[in-house]
Scaffold this active site. Sequence first.
Site, PDB file in Angstrom:
ATOM      1  N   ASP A 124       0.871  -1.181   0.000  1.00 14.22           N
ATOM      2  CA  ASP A 124       0.000   0.000   0.000  1.00 14.22           C
ATOM      3  C   ASP A 124       0.908   1.231   0.000  1.00 14.22           C
ATOM      4  OD1 ASP A 124      -2.353   1.627   0.380  1.00 14.22           O
ATOM      5  OD2 ASP A 124      -1.816   1.816   2.488  1.00 14.22           O
ATOM      6  N   SER A 125       0.298   2.384  -0.231  1.00  9.31           N
ATOM      7  CA  SER A 125       1.048   3.636  -0.175  1.00  9.31           C
ATOM      8  C   SER A 125       1.559   3.912   1.244  1.00  9.31           C
ATOM      9  CB  SER A 125       0.145   4.785  -0.609  1.00  9.31           C
ATOM     10  OG  SER A 125      -1.017   4.802   0.202  1.00  9.31           O
TER      11      SER A 125
ATOM     12  N   CYS B  32      -4.314  -1.207  -2.161  1.00 12.18           N
ATOM     13  CA  CYS B  32      -4.452   0.242  -2.313  1.00 12.18           C
ATOM     14  C   CYS B  32      -5.255   0.462  -3.597  1.00 12.18           C
ATOM     15  CB  CYS B  32      -3.060   0.861  -2.431  1.00 12.18           C
ATOM     16  SG  CYS B  32      -3.043   2.611  -2.823  1.00 12.18           S
TER      17      CYS B  32
ATOM     18  N   GLU C  96      -5.892   9.917   8.919  1.00 15.64           N
ATOM     19  CA  GLU C  96      -4.493   9.844   9.368  1.00 15.64           C
ATOM     20  C   GLU C  96      -4.223  10.780  10.535  1.00 15.64           C
ATOM     21  OE1 GLU C  96      -1.672   9.817   6.207  1.00 15.64           O
ATOM     22  OE2 GLU C  96      -2.214   7.725   5.845  1.00 15.64           O
TER      23      GLU C  96
ATOM     24  N   CYS D 281     -11.262   2.988  -0.751  1.00 12.12           N
ATOM     25  CA  CYS D 281      -9.953   3.408  -0.251  1.00 12.12           C
ATOM     26  C   CYS D 281      -9.689   2.585   0.998  1.00 12.12           C
ATOM     27  CB  CYS D 281      -9.976   4.901   0.089  1.00 12.12           C
ATOM     28  SG  CYS D 281      -8.491   5.458   0.918  1.00 12.12           S
TER      29      CYS D 281
ATOM     30  N   HIS E 167      -8.286   3.178   3.649  1.00 17.79           N
ATOM     31  CA  HIS E 167      -8.438   3.871   4.935  1.00 17.79           C
ATOM     32  C   HIS E 167      -9.898   3.856   5.420  1.00 17.79           C
ATOM     33  CE1 HIS E 167      -4.508   5.529   4.094  1.00 17.79           C
ATOM     34  NE2 HIS E 167      -4.522   6.276   5.181  1.00 17.79           N
TER      35      HIS E 167
HETATM   36  N1  DGL Z   1      -4.241   3.627   0.243  1.00 15.74           N
HETATM   37  C1  DGL Z   1      -4.773   4.621  -0.656  1.00 15.74           C
HETATM   38  C2  DGL Z   1      -5.965   4.036  -1.412  1.00 15.74           C
HETATM   39  O1  DGL Z   1      -6.530   3.008  -1.046  1.00 15.74           O
HETATM   40  C3  DGL Z   1      -5.206   5.892   0.049  1.00 15.74           C
HETATM   41  C4  DGL Z   1      -4.092   6.725   0.608  1.00 15.74           C
HETATM   42  C5  DGL Z   1      -3.244   7.425  -0.430  1.00 15.74           C
HETATM   43  O2  DGL Z   1      -3.705   8.354  -1.097  1.00 15.74           O
HETATM   44  O3  DGL Z   1      -2.105   7.021  -0.545  1.00 15.74           O
HETATM   45  O4  DGL Z   1      -6.355   4.609  -2.402  1.00 15.74           O
END
Ligand code: DGL
Length: 287
Positions: free
Chosen positions: A26-27, A89, A170, A202, A204
Amino acid sequence: MQGCKTSSSFAKTFAALKTSPIGIFDSGIGGLTLAHAVKNLLPNESIVYFGDTAHLPYGEKSTAAIQAYTVKIIDVLLQHQCKVILIACYSASTAAYELAAAYTASKAKVISMIEPVVNFLGTTYKQKSVGLIGTRQTINSGVFDQKIKALQQRIDMKFLATPLLVNMIEEGFFNNNISHSIIEQYLSNPALQGIEALILGCTHFPLIRKEIDAYYQQRQLQVQTIDASLLVATHLQNYLQTNDLLQLPTTTPTYKFLVSDYTKSFEASTTLFFGQQVALEQFKLWE
Ligand code: DGL
């Protein structure tokens, strides 16, 4: 593409084994929500998690930048002999899934957030109206729109980019007045009216699922929220079963959590996303 040479050497040495770990990236640490779902559904599997904390948020990056990060991370996960690479992600799934699958080729199976979600909609929401919220990258890529249209199931999709939600989560702003008001602003947007289901597009967003449910309940609107973590974990389970790659129950799983930029606050936040605090190890993508 730089790095292709490196990865072709994996082809000679890599063979998917039951004992090989599942690679998840993931990011940042948001993808730990999916890692958690995988751990719960497949408790015998070892996991190598990579959070690209040096480059988050992906949702605001260009497609080319996300593709470059993805290739680097895949190299790391292949070095760890992962049998499957899960793109945990949505932003990276929409920007780089096809490239990731081509780059990884036969060395590991790549699973993104897209296919499990699209398949689920095709079977459960035919001729219904469904919303999808996510980052700018996820929404502006148009990938979900194209894939869902290709099903030809007359699903009326409504999309809305909700970039503030990632930062809000976050910063620890959820279950409070600030989050209630931001969620209300987004969900009352005309773009999302009349939907019967909302995809939390997403990694999150599972953390604010209850607040989103409460928003709809208070207005007596019947909207089903869809957190795809379990769908994706089940898709992975099916793949491992079909290909005889499930880890044997007699082995003890191992867990490794790598990040491209380590901070104590990232480590503290793992509790939110994974349900328990885990030790993060720094692994630089570029020296
Ligand atoms: N993990 C990213 C997603 O699911 C969200 C956070 C980001 O923008 O890096 O799109």
